[in-house]
Every structure is written in C-alpha cells, then in structure tokens.
Scaffold this motif. Structure first.
Motif, PDB file in Angstrom:
ATOM      1  N   GLU A  42       0.750  -0.975  -0.069  1.00  0.00           N
ATOM      2  CA  GLU A  42      -0.001  -0.025  -0.019  1.00  0.00           C
ATOM      3  C   GLU A  42       0.841   1.473   0.164  1.00  0.00           C
ATOM      4  O   GLU A  42       2.079   1.234   0.369  1.00  0.00           O
ATOM      5  N   GLU A  43       0.345   2.469  -0.484  1.00  0.00           N
ATOM      6  CA  GLU A  43       1.076   3.518  -0.606  1.00  0.00           C
ATOM      7  C   GLU A  43       1.616   4.211   0.531  1.00  0.00           C
ATOM      8  O   GLU A  43       2.551   4.885   0.777  1.00  0.00           O
ATOM      9  N   ARG A  44       0.874   4.087   1.794  1.00  0.00           N
ATOM     10  CA  ARG A  44       1.336   4.934   3.019  1.00  0.00           C
ATOM     11  C   ARG A  44       1.832   3.850   4.096  1.00  0.00           C
ATOM     12  O   ARG A  44       1.324   2.838   4.228  1.00  0.00           O
ATOM     13  N   ARG A  45       2.959   4.311   4.467  1.00  0.00           N
ATOM     14  CA  ARG A  45       3.666   3.482   5.451  1.00  0.00           C
ATOM     15  C   ARG A  45       3.329   4.227   6.887  1.00  0.00           C
ATOM     16  O   ARG A  45       3.143   5.450   6.786  1.00  0.00           O
ATOM     17  N   PHE A  46       3.528   3.505   8.065  1.00  0.00           N
ATOM     18  CA  PHE A  46       3.501   4.135   9.305  1.00  0.00           C
ATOM     19  C   PHE A  46       4.695   3.526  10.382  1.00  0.00           C
ATOM     20  O   PHE A  46       4.930   2.678  10.293  1.00  0.00           O
ATOM     21  N   TRP A  63       1.942   8.567  10.362  1.00  0.00           N
ATOM     22  CA  TRP A  63       2.368   8.208   9.026  1.00  0.00           C
ATOM     23  C   TRP A  63       3.896   8.507   8.843  1.00  0.00           C
ATOM     24  O   TRP A  63       4.387   9.432   9.312  1.00  0.00           O
ATOM     25  N   GLU A  64       4.429   7.895   7.768  1.00  0.00           N
ATOM     26  CA  GLU A  64       5.646   7.792   7.395  1.00  0.00           C
ATOM     27  C   GLU A  64       6.152   9.587   7.426  1.00  0.00           C
ATOM     28  O   GLU A  64       7.193   9.966   7.655  1.00  0.00           O
ATOM     29  N   HIS A  65       5.495  10.219   6.121  1.00  0.00           N
ATOM     30  CA  HIS A  65       5.964  11.414   6.051  1.00  0.00           C
ATOM     31  C   HIS A  65       4.757  12.449   6.661  1.00  0.00           C
ATOM     32  O   HIS A  65       4.614  13.410   6.140  1.00  0.00           O
ATOM     33  N   GLU A  66       4.135  12.293   7.584  1.00  0.00           N
ATOM     34  CA  GLU A  66       3.357  13.316   8.143  1.00  0.00           C
ATOM     35  C   GLU A  66       4.148  14.430   9.062  1.00  0.00           C
ATOM     36  O   GLU A  66       5.204  14.178   9.635  1.00  0.00           O
ATOM     37  N   ARG A 454       2.783   2.830  -7.029  1.00  0.00           N
ATOM     38  CA  ARG A 454       2.886   4.184  -6.384  1.00  0.00           C
ATOM     39  C   ARG A 454       3.167   5.194  -7.307  1.00  0.00           C
ATOM     40  O   ARG A 454       2.958   6.224  -7.072  1.00  0.00           O
ATOM     41  N   ALA A 459      -1.996  11.251  -7.229  1.00  0.00           N
ATOM     42  CA  ALA A 459      -2.487  11.644  -5.756  1.00  0.00           C
ATOM     43  C   ALA A 459      -3.959  11.637  -5.747  1.00  0.00           C
ATOM     44  O   ALA A 459      -4.592  12.618  -6.159  1.00  0.00           O
ATOM     45  N   LYS A 462      -7.736  11.096   0.391  1.00  0.00           N
ATOM     46  CA  LYS A 462      -8.177   9.796   0.901  1.00  0.00           C
ATOM     47  C   LYS A 462      -9.093  10.230   2.118  1.00  0.00           C
ATOM     48  O   LYS A 462      -8.981  11.272   2.616  1.00  0.00           O
TER      49      LYS A 462
END
Length: 488
Positions: A42-46, A63-66, A454, A459, A462
């Motif tokens: 999936e696109e988002r990692r955490f 979230w990874e890039h939050e 990806r 984009a 969501k």
C-alpha cells in the motif's frame, strides 16, 4: 466463492535511501511498518511501537511522511518523559548500597511498586503489600521476588526453570566461554553471578541487556543495561552502548557468547536486525579474524519459527533440547505428545559438540552425529532425525519428506496437513505473489511489487480513517484494522 486477497503488515528495516530518524515512544525509536495486500504494498507506511503488540499498551501512531506540529512534538516529549522510571540507574545503585547497610528488620520491598524501600519511604507505601526482612541471599536472586511481567501482548516475561538454566550454564562452561551477553535472560545472568561469587570452579562475567528496568536496583551499570531488543536501543544512551561494546570486544572478542530469550510474540525480523547490530559491535575489535568469524549465539525460541530464524541466520541449527519455564503452564519439559515444551535452542555452535542429558530422554544419533530426543527416530530416506516437536514423525512418499504423525496427505493441496484443515482458506506462502513455496522476504518480486503502482498513480484525496495497529497473538503476522468514522 472467490477467495479474498490476503493482507498483512511487514516491518521495514535497514533502508538504504536517506531517511529521517524515526520518532520515539516511551520504548525508544519506533519501527516503520507497511501494509501488504497480495501483489502490492500500500502507498502509505506508518510508525508504531517496537515493543508492544497492541495499541492499548502503547498507542503511538504516525504516518511516515506526516508533518508533526511543534506543540504535538512537545506534548509527545513530555509524555515519553512521564513514562520513564522515577529513579535513574545510578540513583538505584546508591539506594541499593544504603539498603544493604540496614538491619534485616528494616529491609522492606514494596510488591505493588516493585521497589526496594528506604525507611523514609515507608509512610508513602503504608497501604501497599510489603515484603519484610529481605535477606542478602534474596537480593542476589531478584527473580525470586520480582513479579514476572506476564502481559503476553507486551512483555511476556517467562523465567527459565533451574533445570534449563543450569543446562545453559553447563553448556557455556563446557565450551570454555568466559563472558556471556545475556539478552533478556535475567535468571541465567543471576545464576552466573551466584556461582561466580561463591568461588566455585567457574569464573565467568555476565552482562544483562533487558527492557525490564527493575533490575537496575540490583546490578551496577557494568552488569546491567536497560535495552530494547526490538529496536537495538540503549535507554541510557552512549554510556550504556560503550559498556556493551567494551564487554563484547574484551580480549579481542574471544571467549564471549550471546544468549537471547526474546518474547515469543515479537517480530523475528526486528530481533534478527538487533542481533546483527550486536554482532557488528563485536566485530569492531579491529581483529581480522573477527570479520570472518561468527559471534557464538544461543537463540531460545519455539521450534515452529525455525524457517524464519534460518532466513536471517542460515548457519544456525536447532537443538532437540526442550527449554522450559517455571511460570508458564504449557512450556514444561517431561510432558508427552503435543503438550511438550515447544521451545528450543537455535545456535551456530557445532551440534555434535553439544551433549544433551541422557537421563532426560535424549540419545546420540551416530548417523546425524548429534543428540536428539528419544522419539526422534532416524529416517533412512531423509537421512536425518526429522522430528521438530519431540514426537516420532513418519515419511510421506508423495511429499518426499517426513511429516507430523497426525498429518495426512491431501490430494487437493498436494501436501500433508491436519485432517481438519481447510483447503480453500489455507493462509500460507507469499503475500506478494501468492506462491506457497516461499515467504515474502525471499520473494524475487518484492523489489518491484507495488513500486509501479505508487509511481504511476495520481495522488487522490483519501477518506479519513482511524488506524489501530495490532499483532496477531502467537504469530509473527500483524494486521491493521480500519474503523471508518461514522458520518454525521
């Protein structure tokens, strides 16, 4: 009925691309996770806690890039600090020195707070259950009165029986090791110190690395380091790191062995990553021999994780010896059938040099040149003693291997399984390509899976979701449960 795609959550370790340091929770640096759906990532990692398997034990999520605001970072820092021990390791050592000078009648231990008490502190613990007249002998065996942390979702702290602990020490002595790095093995550390202090034949040094900070009340900074084995984190920072490094590199790295007993619900990938970091510390002796050699290791874990451990340490062998725990109802040696302890020792020591006690039912196989359990009969077709669980296995000519005695060959699956298994819902194999003959970590498609999706997708906004991360009890898989917010 169509089979739904399989999903899972994998930890992302040892990334090569530049990345910012992971955020911290009370248990140190968090780990990065990625949700997998069969065929793609999936696109988002955490980020989530490295040590706790359920969010109710540690609810960290990011979230990874939050982008995190300064106010939130400040609040997080205060929260992390508030969940640290009240006393530092050095404070506890000074308190211990004062405690042992007290007369026996004034030595008290609070069972509720799990803390040694000095006389001025008695009043604040007046309503608590206390252990009085704590002797010097008890202080040398803290595991005898410290309450085990038995939360299976977080710590799962089970302690070796005297039988297993003595076997490990005898093995260490027989191989001539002079130093033992005890990773999550407080009872072994305790036994080593006891037998060395009593001026018996052994003279071994031991260093305990454990996430349970309560042991800092009884051991000096040279004997104990507060350590998280899931993210290779030393809570005391560089000072503790140097203590461990000096211990491993003493005598040019010779004569040291690492013994690890991790919680069985932990991620094998994260544990292996940390253990390899410890091995790298040992190899930094500057000796050319250390580069080509392996740090001797004993990794204690259930036998059904053998394939996962061998993925990361191919030179390891699983011994037949059953490790048991005095405070676990199931992990007991001497039971029969499937009630035997499933815990084994994985090691890079030569199996033929490790003698298992004959009086406990082990025998030497002259063909395999190693000790095996009594019921582990040698198979002339496989040319090995194949049993993993202590029972006698049987050879399946269709599978071309030995299988558990309760399994039968399934013509639909074309493999052996329990008679009650479900062919359509078997959750085995690779999350990426769906094949049953390998896992995700060894899949040849893992580098490209999901990348094109990806990069090629635009984009899209969501929907807001509330994500709860938790690991499935008793396995190394995890799952993410999404609960959509109800629309008003």
């Amino acid at each position: 009925m169509a089979q739904s795609p399989r999903t899972g959550v994998a930890v992302v370790l040892d990334r090569e691309e530049p990345f910012t340091p992971p955020p911290h929770c009370p248990h140190g640096p968090t780990l990065l996770f990625a949700k997998l759906v069969q065929g793609k990532e999936e696109e988002r990692r955490f980020y989530a806690c490295s040590a706790c398997r359920e969010r109710k034990d540690c609810n960290f999520f990011q979230w990874e890039h939050e982008k995190v605001s300064e106010a939130r970072l400040s609040a997080r820092e205060k929260y992390n600090q508030s969940h640290q021990p009240a006393f530092s390791h050095r404070d506890n050592i000074e308190r211990f020195k004062e405690f042992v000078t007290l007369p026996l009648s004034k030595r008290k231990f609070c069972k509720e707070c799990q803390q040694l008490l000095l006389p001025p502190e008695w009043k604040s613990h007046s309503g608590h259950q206390l252990l009085s007249d704590v002797s010097v002998a008890q202080l040398t065996r803290p595991t005898s009165f410290l309450s085990p942390l038995e939360n299976k979702k977080t710590n799962a702290q089970y302690l070796f029986t005297d039988r297993s602990c003595q076997f490990l020490l005898d093995l260490i002595v027989a191989h001539g090791f002079k130093r033992v790095l005890c990773v999550g093995t407080p009872r072994l550390h305790e036994l080593i110190k006891l037998q060395t202090s009593h001026k018996q034949k052994i003279c071994i040094k031991s260093l305990l690395l454990d996430i349970d900070f309560r042991y800092s009340q009884f051991y000096t900074e040279e004997e104990f380091c507060h350590y998280n084995m899931f993210n290779h984190y030393f809570f005391a920072g560089e000072a503790a790191y140097e203590v461990c490094q000096k211990f491993l590199q003493q005598d040019k790295g010779e004569g040291v062995i690492m013994v690890a007993d991790p919680p069985f619900g932990g991620l094998v990938e994260a544990l292996a990553f940390s253990f390899k970091k410890l091995i790298a510390m040992w190899r930094q002796t500057g000796s050319t021999d250390a580069v080509s050699k392996e740090l001797p290791m004993l990794w204690i874990f259930p036998y059904f994780f053998e394939s996962r451990i061998l993925e990361f340490f191919p030179s390891f062998t699983m011994l037949d010896y059953q490790v048991d725990y005095h405070n676990h109802a199931l992990y007991k040696h001497g039971k029969t059938g499937r009630k035997q302890s499933p815990v084994r020792i994985f090691t890079n020591l030569s199996p033929h040099l490790i003698v298992l006690p004959v009086e406990e039912g082990y025998r030497f196989c002259s063909v395999c040149q190693r000790y095996v359990s009594f019921e582990n009969k040698h198979c002339n077709i496989c040319n090995s003693c194949p049993s993993k669980d202590g029972r006698q296995w049987r050879h399946c000519y269709l599978c071309k291997k030995c299988v558990k005695p309760s399994w039968i060959h399934c013509s639909v699956c074309d493999s052996c399984a329990l008679p009650t298994h479900s062919c359509m819902n078997a959750d085995v194999g690779c999350f990426i390509c769906g094949a049953a003959d390998h896992k995700r970590t060894t899949c040849t498609n893992q580098q490209v899976a999901g990348k094109g999706d990806r990069d090629g997708k635009k984009a899209r906004p969501k929907k807001k979701v509330k994500v709860s991360v938790k690991k499935i009890t008793g396995t190394k898989k995890m799952r993410t449960t999404k609960r959509r917010k109800s629309k008003k």
